[in-house]
Motif scaffolding. Structure first.
Motif, short mmCIF file in Angstrom:
data_model
loop_
_atom_site.label_atom_id
_atom_site.label_comp_id
_atom_site.label_asym_id
_atom_site.label_seq_id
_atom_site.Cartn_x
_atom_site.Cartn_y
_atom_site.Cartn_z
N UNK A 136 0.89 -1.30 0.06
CA UNK A 136 0.28 -0.09 -0.10
C UNK A 136 0.83 1.11 0.04
N UNK A 137 1.47 1.05 0.73
CA UNK A 137 2.45 2.77 1.04
C UNK A 137 4.07 2.57 2.03
N UNK A 138 5.13 3.12 1.73
CA UNK A 138 5.55 2.99 1.90
C UNK A 138 6.22 2.83 3.03
N UNK A 139 7.08 2.28 3.62
CA UNK A 139 6.88 1.86 5.28
C UNK A 139 8.63 1.88 5.98
N UNK A 140 9.15 1.80 6.46
CA UNK A 140 10.37 2.05 7.49
C UNK A 140 10.55 0.97 8.38
N UNK A 141 9.63 0.13 9.56
CA UNK A 141 9.66 -0.69 10.12
C UNK A 141 8.19 -0.57 10.24
N UNK A 142 7.95 -1.98 10.98
CA UNK A 142 6.96 -2.33 11.86
C UNK A 142 6.77 -3.45 13.33
N UNK A 188 5.28 -2.57 -0.89
CA UNK A 188 5.48 -3.70 -1.79
C UNK A 188 6.17 -4.60 -1.63
N UNK A 189 6.61 -5.26 -0.52
CA UNK A 189 8.15 -6.01 -0.79
C UNK A 189 7.24 -7.31 0.45
N UNK A 190 8.23 -8.13 0.30
CA UNK A 190 8.17 -9.18 1.23
C UNK A 190 9.02 -8.55 2.61
N UNK A 191 8.92 -9.10 3.74
CA UNK A 191 9.77 -8.87 5.15
C UNK A 191 9.99 -9.75 5.24
N UNK A 192 9.06 -10.54 5.87
CA UNK A 192 10.34 -11.80 6.54
C UNK A 192 9.00 -13.26 5.88
N UNK A 193 10.27 -14.24 6.62
CA UNK A 193 9.26 -15.63 5.96
C UNK A 193 9.78 -16.36 7.44
N UNK A 194 8.16 -16.83 7.88
CA UNK A 194 8.74 -18.16 8.96
C UNK A 194 8.04 -19.37 9.37
N UNK A 195 8.82 -20.48 9.73
CA UNK A 195 8.48 -21.99 8.92
C UNK A 195 7.37 -22.04 10.26
N UNK A 196 5.77 -22.51 9.73
CA UNK A 196 5.47 -23.06 11.04
C UNK A 196 4.96 -24.76 10.78
N UNK A 197 4.78 -25.19 12.11
CA UNK A 197 3.79 -26.43 11.70
C UNK A 197 3.12 -27.10 12.89
N UNK A 198 1.60 -27.22 12.16
CA UNK A 198 0.65 -27.25 12.63
C UNK A 198 0.63 -28.45 13.70
N UNK A 199 0.30 -28.41 14.95
CA UNK A 199 0.48 -30.00 16.04
C UNK A 199 -1.05 -30.39 15.73
N UNK A 200 -1.80 -29.95 14.84
CA UNK A 200 -2.56 -31.38 14.57
C UNK A 200 -4.08 -30.07 12.89
N UNK A 201 -3.99 -31.47 11.90
CA UNK A 201 -4.63 -30.93 11.06
C UNK A 201 -5.56 -29.71 11.27
N UNK A 202 -5.26 -28.38 10.58
CA UNK A 202 -6.00 -27.53 10.79
C UNK A 202 -5.56 -26.46 9.89
N UNK A 203 -7.17 -25.69 9.67
CA UNK A 203 -6.87 -24.34 8.48
C UNK A 203 -6.41 -22.80 9.57
N UNK A 204 -5.31 -22.85 9.16
CA UNK A 204 -4.18 -21.32 9.95
C UNK A 204 -5.14 -20.33 9.36
N UNK A 205 -5.43 -20.00 10.98
CA UNK A 205 -5.77 -18.64 10.92
C UNK A 205 -5.75 -17.47 12.04
N UNK A 206 -5.29 -16.34 11.88
CA UNK A 206 -4.39 -15.62 13.00
C UNK A 206 -4.74 -14.26 13.20
N UNK A 207 -4.89 -13.63 14.52
CA UNK A 207 -5.01 -12.27 14.17
C UNK A 207 -3.88 -11.31 14.83
#
Length: 288
Positions: A136-142, A188-207
């Motif tokens: 959306x817009x330029x950012x210098x951090x989060x 409009x750029x990827x800033x991080x990626x992280x590997x997550x492992x589910x502890x049971x079958x699920x549809x990932x949802x985060x808030x």
């Protein structure tokens, strides 16, 4: 005379073409509205017309915001005042036919940048990547806080767009905290990626709770609790890798800004995590 008929027919056929464009569709403007403009950001709108007799001449009546100019069918510049501006765009063709269109230009504060988390849309049973993009817009951090219900993060898998970041994960509350500052504004750029492992079958949802800092360093909301402000992390990013006297971010005073200063900043940066609400942090309650 019969031998001349083919030539006469050819001349008649050539005479049906109109190189001037006269007799074409009626003159009309193609613009019915203007894209919004944002204070302090480059703006451009190019007008066009159809039909009539070329060439076209455009004119624009009405008060323009400071910083914008109109020339040759192009409205451009960097607006320096907010408001709603009523304009009348007129086009005239070579035959002196004209058409006019009322337009409204709105100039407002730019919307804040946003952090978009990309998750698998369907149920997963094995490890997957959580991706995050600044859009959306330029950012210098989060600053990011998110509880990983029924998900285990591989912290060593973290890939980031900036070396100037601090990461914290509390296994008991499952709270992941990540603060990052960029050496230069990103959009409009990827800033991080992280590997997550589910502890049971699920549809990932985060808030997640996210605060982004625009290119001026202004936060998009209330900053989360930290031992030091993100401005200190931004100072590190601004001078990362530089050497000199009295550099902002040179916390250890050795004349250069780098990993040693980041380690100093990390001390006491993340406060102790509060106990999660009842029903959270126990590994239960994830989306099936």
């Amino acid at each position: 005379m019969r031998k001349l008929w083919p030539m006469a027919l050819l001349l008649a056929a050539c005479g049906t073409q109109d190189p001037t464009g006269a007799g074409s569709e009626p003159l009309r403007l193609t613009a019915s509205s203007l894209p919004p403009a944002y204070l302090g950001e480059p703006y451009q709108a190019v007008f066009s017309a159809e039909g009539g007799l070329r060439p076209y001449a455009f004119s624009l009546e009405g008060k323009l915001p400071q910083g914008l100019t109109f020339q040759g069918g192009r409205l451009s510049g960097v607006p320096r005042e907010k408001g709603s501006f009523s304009l009348v765009l007129t086009v005239e063709d070579a035959a002196k036919n004209s058409r006019a269109q009322k337009l409204t230009l709105t100039v407002s504060d730019p919307p804040p940048p946003r952090l978009t988390l990309v998750l698998p849309p369907a149920q997963v049973e094995g490890p997957f990547l959580l991706l995050a993009r600044v859009e959306g817009r330029e950012a210098v951090g989060f600053q990011l806080e998110v509880r990983l219900q029924d998900l285990s993060p591989d912290l060593y898998s973290l890939k980031v767009a900036s070396p100037v970041h601090l990461l914290d994960y509390d296994p008991q509350s499952r709270l992941l905290r990540l603060d990052m500052a960029f050496p230069k504004p990103l959009k409009d750029q990827e800033v991080f990626r992280l590997l997550l492992t589910p502890e049971k079958p699920l549809t990932p949802r985060l808030s997640p709770q996210v605060v982004l800092y625009d290119k001026e360093g202004k936060p998009s909301g209330q900053a989360p609790s930290r031992g030091r402000p993100l401005a200190d992390l931004l100072g590190l990013a601004q001078n990362w890798g530089r050497e000199g006297k009295e550099l902002k971010g040179d916390l250890d005073g050795d004349g250069k800004v780098g990993e040693a200063d980041l380690r100093l900043l990390a001390q006491g940066y993340f406060p102790k995590v509060q106990a999660p609400p009842p029903g959270e942090g126990s590994g239960k309650g994830g989306a099936p």
